[in-house]
Enzyme design. Sequence first.
Site, PDB file in Angstrom:
ATOM      1  N   HIS A  52       2.433  -5.719  -1.566  1.00  0.00           N
ATOM      2  CA  HIS A  52       3.494  -4.957  -0.899  1.00  0.00           C
ATOM      3  C   HIS A  52       4.118  -5.825   0.202  1.00  0.00           C
ATOM      4  O   HIS A  52       3.421  -6.284   1.108  1.00  0.00           O
ATOM      5  CB  HIS A  52       2.858  -3.698  -0.312  1.00  0.00           C
ATOM      6  CG  HIS A  52       3.820  -2.727   0.262  1.00  0.00           C
ATOM      7  ND1 HIS A  52       4.204  -2.758   1.579  1.00  0.00           N
ATOM      8  CD2 HIS A  52       4.480  -1.672  -0.287  1.00  0.00           C
ATOM      9  CE1 HIS A  52       5.046  -1.760   1.821  1.00  0.00           C
ATOM     10  NE2 HIS A  52       5.231  -1.088   0.690  1.00  0.00           N
TER      11      HIS A  52
ATOM     12  N   GLU B  36       6.783  -2.231  -4.676  1.00  0.00           N
ATOM     13  CA  GLU B  36       7.614  -2.806  -3.593  1.00  0.00           C
ATOM     14  C   GLU B  36       7.061  -4.163  -3.181  1.00  0.00           C
ATOM     15  O   GLU B  36       6.864  -4.444  -1.993  1.00  0.00           O
ATOM     16  CB  GLU B  36       7.618  -1.850  -2.389  1.00  0.00           C
ATOM     17  CG  GLU B  36       7.978  -0.418  -2.754  1.00  0.00           C
ATOM     18  CD  GLU B  36       7.974   0.536  -1.570  1.00  0.00           C
ATOM     19  OE1 GLU B  36       7.009   0.499  -0.791  1.00  0.00           O
ATOM     20  OE2 GLU B  36       8.946   1.290  -1.406  1.00  0.00           O
TER      21      GLU B  36
ATOM     22  N   HIS C 226      -2.817   5.947   6.381  1.00  0.00           N
ATOM     23  CA  HIS C 226      -1.887   5.473   7.425  1.00  0.00           C
ATOM     24  C   HIS C 226      -2.203   5.941   8.847  1.00  0.00           C
ATOM     25  O   HIS C 226      -1.300   5.960   9.697  1.00  0.00           O
ATOM     26  CB  HIS C 226      -0.441   5.885   7.072  1.00  0.00           C
ATOM     27  CG  HIS C 226       0.160   5.087   5.950  1.00  0.00           C
ATOM     28  ND1 HIS C 226      -0.284   5.166   4.652  1.00  0.00           N
ATOM     29  CD2 HIS C 226       1.170   4.177   5.928  1.00  0.00           C
ATOM     30  CE1 HIS C 226       0.449   4.356   3.887  1.00  0.00           C
ATOM     31  NE2 HIS C 226       1.320   3.751   4.630  1.00  0.00           N
TER      32      HIS C 226
ATOM     33  N   GLY D  50      -4.960   0.127   5.330  1.00  0.00           N
ATOM     34  CA  GLY D  50      -4.277  -0.165   4.064  1.00  0.00           C
ATOM     35  C   GLY D  50      -2.909  -0.763   4.326  1.00  0.00           C
ATOM     36  O   GLY D  50      -2.479  -1.679   3.628  1.00  0.00           O
ATOM     37  N   HIS D  51      -2.229  -0.249   5.316  1.00  0.00           N
ATOM     38  CA  HIS D  51      -0.919  -0.785   5.689  1.00  0.00           C
ATOM     39  C   HIS D  51      -1.040  -1.471   7.048  1.00  0.00           C
ATOM     40  O   HIS D  51      -1.082  -0.815   8.074  1.00  0.00           O
ATOM     41  CB  HIS D  51       0.120   0.330   5.768  1.00  0.00           C
ATOM     42  CG  HIS D  51       1.537  -0.174   5.784  1.00  0.00           C
ATOM     43  ND1 HIS D  51       1.965  -1.214   6.572  1.00  0.00           N
ATOM     44  CD2 HIS D  51       2.635   0.224   5.095  1.00  0.00           C
ATOM     45  CE1 HIS D  51       3.255  -1.428   6.378  1.00  0.00           C
ATOM     46  NE2 HIS D  51       3.685  -0.572   5.486  1.00  0.00           N
TER      47      HIS D  51
ATOM     48  N   CYS E 199      11.484   4.915   6.187  1.00  0.00           N
ATOM     49  CA  CYS E 199      10.999   3.826   7.030  1.00  0.00           C
ATOM     50  C   CYS E 199      12.119   2.896   7.471  1.00  0.00           C
ATOM     51  O   CYS E 199      12.091   2.365   8.580  1.00  0.00           O
ATOM     52  CB  CYS E 199       9.928   3.032   6.295  1.00  0.00           C
ATOM     53  SG  CYS E 199      10.413   2.542   4.638  1.00  0.00           S
ATOM     54  N   CYS E 200      13.121   2.664   6.597  1.00  0.00           N
ATOM     55  CA  CYS E 200      14.097   1.608   6.869  1.00  0.00           C
ATOM     56  C   CYS E 200      15.084   1.924   7.995  1.00  0.00           C
ATOM     57  O   CYS E 200      15.305   1.069   8.856  1.00  0.00           O
ATOM     58  CB  CYS E 200      14.836   1.240   5.587  1.00  0.00           C
ATOM     59  SG  CYS E 200      13.744   0.565   4.314  1.00  0.00           S
TER      60      CYS E 200
ATOM     61  N   GLU F  69      13.391  -5.001   0.316  1.00  0.00           N
ATOM     62  CA  GLU F  69      13.483  -3.825   1.180  1.00  0.00           C
ATOM     63  C   GLU F  69      13.929  -4.225   2.590  1.00  0.00           C
ATOM     64  O   GLU F  69      13.510  -5.259   3.114  1.00  0.00           O
ATOM     65  CB  GLU F  69      12.093  -3.159   1.232  1.00  0.00           C
ATOM     66  CG  GLU F  69      12.085  -1.835   1.952  1.00  0.00           C
ATOM     67  CD  GLU F  69      10.680  -1.230   2.042  1.00  0.00           C
ATOM     68  OE1 GLU F  69       9.826  -1.563   1.194  1.00  0.00           O
ATOM     69  OE2 GLU F  69      10.454  -0.436   2.972  1.00  0.00           O
TER      70      GLU F  69
ATOM     71  N   CYS G  56      13.042  -3.005   5.405  1.00  0.00           N
ATOM     72  CA  CYS G  56      11.870  -3.126   6.274  1.00  0.00           C
ATOM     73  C   CYS G  56      11.161  -4.459   6.099  1.00  0.00           C
ATOM     74  O   CYS G  56      10.580  -4.983   7.048  1.00  0.00           O
ATOM     75  CB  CYS G  56      10.848  -2.029   5.959  1.00  0.00           C
ATOM     76  SG  CYS G  56      11.291  -0.434   6.632  1.00  0.00           S
TER      77      CYS G  56
END
Lengths: 645, 645
Positions: free
Chosen positions: A257, A309, A135, A186-187, A405-406, A325, A327
């Site tokens: 994801h 997720e 990340h 990756g994200h 995160c949310c 989710e 997010c």
Amino acid sequence: MTKMTALSISNITFSDNLWKKRQQLIRESVIPYQWDTLNDNVPGVEPSHTLENFRIAAGLSDATYYGMVFQDSDLYKWLETVGYSLSMHRTEELEKKADEAIDLVAAAQEESGYIHTYHQCVRPDKKWTNLRDDHELYCAGHLMEAAVAYFDATGKTVLLNVACRFADLISDLFGPGENQMKGYPGHPEIELALLKLYKATDNIKYLNSSKFFIDERGNEPHYFEWEAAQRGDNKGTPPSYCQSHLPIREQSSIEGHAVRAVYLYTAVAELAAETGDPELVEASERVWRNMTDKRMYVTGGIGSSHYHESFSFDYDLPSDRAYTETCASVGLVFWAERMLQLKEDASYADVMERTIYNGLLSGMSLDGTKYFYVNPLEVWPEAVKTRNDLSDTELERQGWFVCACCPPNIARFISSFGDYVYAFKEDRKELQVNLYAAGDAVFSTDTENIRVRQTTEYPWGEHVSFTLDSDKGGVELTVALRVPGWCRNPELKVNGETVDIEDVTENGYAKVHRYWQKEDDVTLFLPMEVEWIRADTRVRENIGKTALQRGPMVYCLEEHDNGSELQEILVSDESPCDVTFEEGDLGGINVITGQGYRETLHGDALYTTQRPHREPVTFKAVPYFSWANRTPGEMRVWLREAKND
Amino acid sequence: MTKMTALSISNITFSDNLWKKRQQLIRESVIPYQWDTLNDNVPGVEPSHTLENFRIAAGLSDATYYGMVFQDSDLYKWLETVGYSLSMHRTEELEKKADEAIDLVAAAQEESGYIHTYHQCVRPDKKWTNLRDDHELYCAGHLMEAAVAYFDATGKTVLLNVACRFADLISDLFGPGENQMKGYPGHPEIELALLKLYKATDNIKYLNSSKFFIDERGNEPHYFEWEAAQRGDNKGTPPSYCQSHLPIREQSSIEGHAVRAVYLYTAVAELAAETGDPELVEASERVWRNMTDKRMYVTGGIGSSHYHESFSFDYDLPSDRAYTETCASVGLVFWAERMLQLKEDASYADVMERTIYNGLLSGMSLDGTKYFYVNPLEVWPEAVKTRNDLSDTELERQGWFVCACCPPNIARFISSFGDYVYAFKEDRKELQVNLYAAGDAVFSTDTENIRVRQTTEYPWGEHVSFTLDSDKGGVELTVALRVPGWCRNPELKVNGETVDIEDVTENGYAKVHRYWQKEDDVTLFLPMEVEWIRADTRVRENIGKTALQRGPMVYCLEEHDNGSELQEILVSDESPCDVTFEEGDLGGINVITGQGYRETLHGDALYTTQRPHREPVTFKAVPYFSWANRTPGEMRVWLREAKND
């Protein structure tokens, strides 16, 4: 493609009962609360350690790093929220806190421009060795978004400089050149952030970096596999988890994801709009359609599987096991807004509105202090407590999360809600109105300042009126009002005179062109019938069921109003429903009441040849976003439908 | 309580199309196949290593132990099956193989009587230190069951002596005495096996040991916690997983791992019958009722959760996520049979029959070579392939498993099926008939041999006739014929003359007392209507749905016959069904065909206000146990019901 300019949110204020209150909540409660959380000053909630990690990286603390590899992003999302909030309400006290935090971030940045406290504190020799999981690029993206928002609000450049220095390092490191790395995150997140930074700075290098990451993803040899082999790592997630199973231009379905997928496609759509690249335009549309036609909940939530997720497969939309989710809803709105810019079709705004008013707003409690990570469409409390396959589902919103995160994501969205309401097409002098909410906005052309007043009870009331007012006395302009897809018989009046709305509607926008003067008034009447929504019958979960919707709001039954065993309640579109505005304990909402049946068979035996017994009942439905703000209990969106033959 | 004696299965032969064929399959295919598997002679299936482990323990091999901690039980279950099979068809070749295996088991037994190859080979110094997980007592139980079955069949005592020596060691080690261990097995099994050993040997010590294990379970201080602390082990399953959350006398619901629960309660019910202990009688009934009234599938399967292979909570019976392990069905039948002994009420036989003909038989393919571990009531192939919460579900039966408990379990059950058909109450000279299947049985009183011939097409046909014939020319006897709970209008004729069946029925048995002569004939007519079963409406999964049942058979739709998207099919009890016997590819079964509807809404949009479109279709249902023997695809038991108001 026409260049669109969002109005600066600094000039948009709301006066309704929904956004005004929520923006105030963010300003007065959420921002201070999250600041305390980031500083570990809230007893009884999960420790954050975020600020402390920056102090360690800056050499100002001897403590030990604690938190996720993406812990930095919590501060960046907070700073982004603060930026939006300061745009609307500049207060010295908050700006001072933010400036201190920004100074700390700047102090933690290395000479090279690198900043990622996890690696700086824990594995300084392993930077850029695990793009799949670590990340660094993700956090860099959130830094850029925060920097742009804070610069827009305050004109201050400290954080923007930090972001640009890191972006410069990244642009040097990654790219098509012989000595550059061929990796990508990756994200996904930095892709959309680099485009924001490009727009803020006009530095084409950042657009090119975003394009590189988008073009490189999914190519063979597969970067994450190569990288994992270098590390001697034979575990890890499948490529589709990170949307790297195929090059983006070859993807046709939304996979993996959910948050990653929609962050990625937000950037793809925006890059497509910027560059006009037809393959990216097509990929955006293709994957968008797969999502909205086959993998999206009626609440606009996405992600059918707790495991990873993630998205699962077409028409797999279980209500109780929905991950949906918060997010992912936020990210879907980002993407929808970019698709709208790209395609100028109101149907994208329909999806955006569906998600905002349902699967996104549900993520925060009415008082702004508690959050859902998972937003199911059905809960059975005993199952939530007992079943392992629902282990992430909660009956009540939580104060904070280990993986937090949310909460900051929903906060930054609410603070920037104004961005999604209007768009101004400068070249053809057209003001697009994509969402409806009472309030005032001011925007400027080369020659004048124009004030727009929107008067409405939306999303509860059916009329939306606009007046326009220029400091020059009048203005020639097209006002393009989105006609929501849920509305069957919209009507349009200009200065009290009916206009044939079909005649003036183009791509879902009713357009009124005139020389606007102070006394001119345009009114859209959007009749809000209670709509009985049915799903495609390939959605096994929903067959024989209906979901109630009125205006943009999807409704649900709660045990609090209807007793338990909600599955026993049948509703019928042959029985008329009543819609009533209730001040009450849900903050002012329309409730739907109607006549249905309760079907019971409670015998001694579990199985019998008897038929269930039916008796009439009155049901009461409340907007989905407001669920779980009273007694915890059962809830369901999809209701069994009586006599649908 | 009346002592009941099961007829020896050596004297029961079947001539029907279901049991005759399956017993033959077990004898001719399954026993040799499983022998090869235990000896690792089947290419392409999971290695077993079972015999090799015994050779290692006996000092006859230098190989390394491989397999589960309960690997020994696979051989014991095979030997038990062989015992039953030899009872009916004694063949020298098979007996020779079994004798060799038995000699190997005897050679592996330690001087002390201890035998458990995992500990002997891998952790000889850790015997009896982890009763919760290590399955020493579980394997001992299967050894005892095998020994009794083999002794009954052959009169040979080698294995019985091994079992008794181990049982003696266990009786010495565990008990209420000051120097005895206060433990009990993590996986119940030895409790029921010790009672079998007691009955075979008349040694009361074994009954007392069984009683000790049952009485001790769940007492405080909790043995497994104490034991784990000794090992320094802070992981492990919750107490309810092993049914040790409460003393058995205080339990009121069925909890935890389903196989463990039903094995345990099989012993509890049998011990209750043996001792008359009212607290155990009540606990058996209480927990049985919780299971059958709230936690059992319509197929008689149990275990609603993949996680921990366990029960979950009342009315939680998801069709797709059903675990319903084949072994749990076998164990449920054991328990049902003991409840029937205990309470003499035909309703226990109803449950036994439901499980045998549905959730148990489904565990084996029609050709006897493949097995289901998990027996769901609904499959959606894409979900089985994709969803992590269905990771143990299979679309097709498998040849063998790493954890190979189910194949030998179903084999031993089928071989001993005769045990469940008849019971003879010696003291009041009553022959109870609990299940119906064409064939002959011979049993003996003190004075004579009586031959019973059952003539029937059951479970496909509606008539069951009996003739009795004694070597003395005639016999005075009560024949008690179970009137199945599913049957609405049974009729009884003795020598062609109708008897008022209600007058003669007691606890679900129609009783005919007379002096039976060769020419006498009693016929039960059991009309088999297609029954439309509904579940208690608290079962969320099944509300608005119906399951078709005819006689003891629960039916399902398969994609092979009905196309995909089975959820779109609606059935109605207002449309008459046809029942037809089909030789075909499912080995001779009754199929149900009927008129229903297919309801479709396949539009461009996932959500719409349109209603689905209905058109008439013919559906075809096949017995649940026979599913997945043709093209793999969708299947569902619970069908949506049209117009049920």
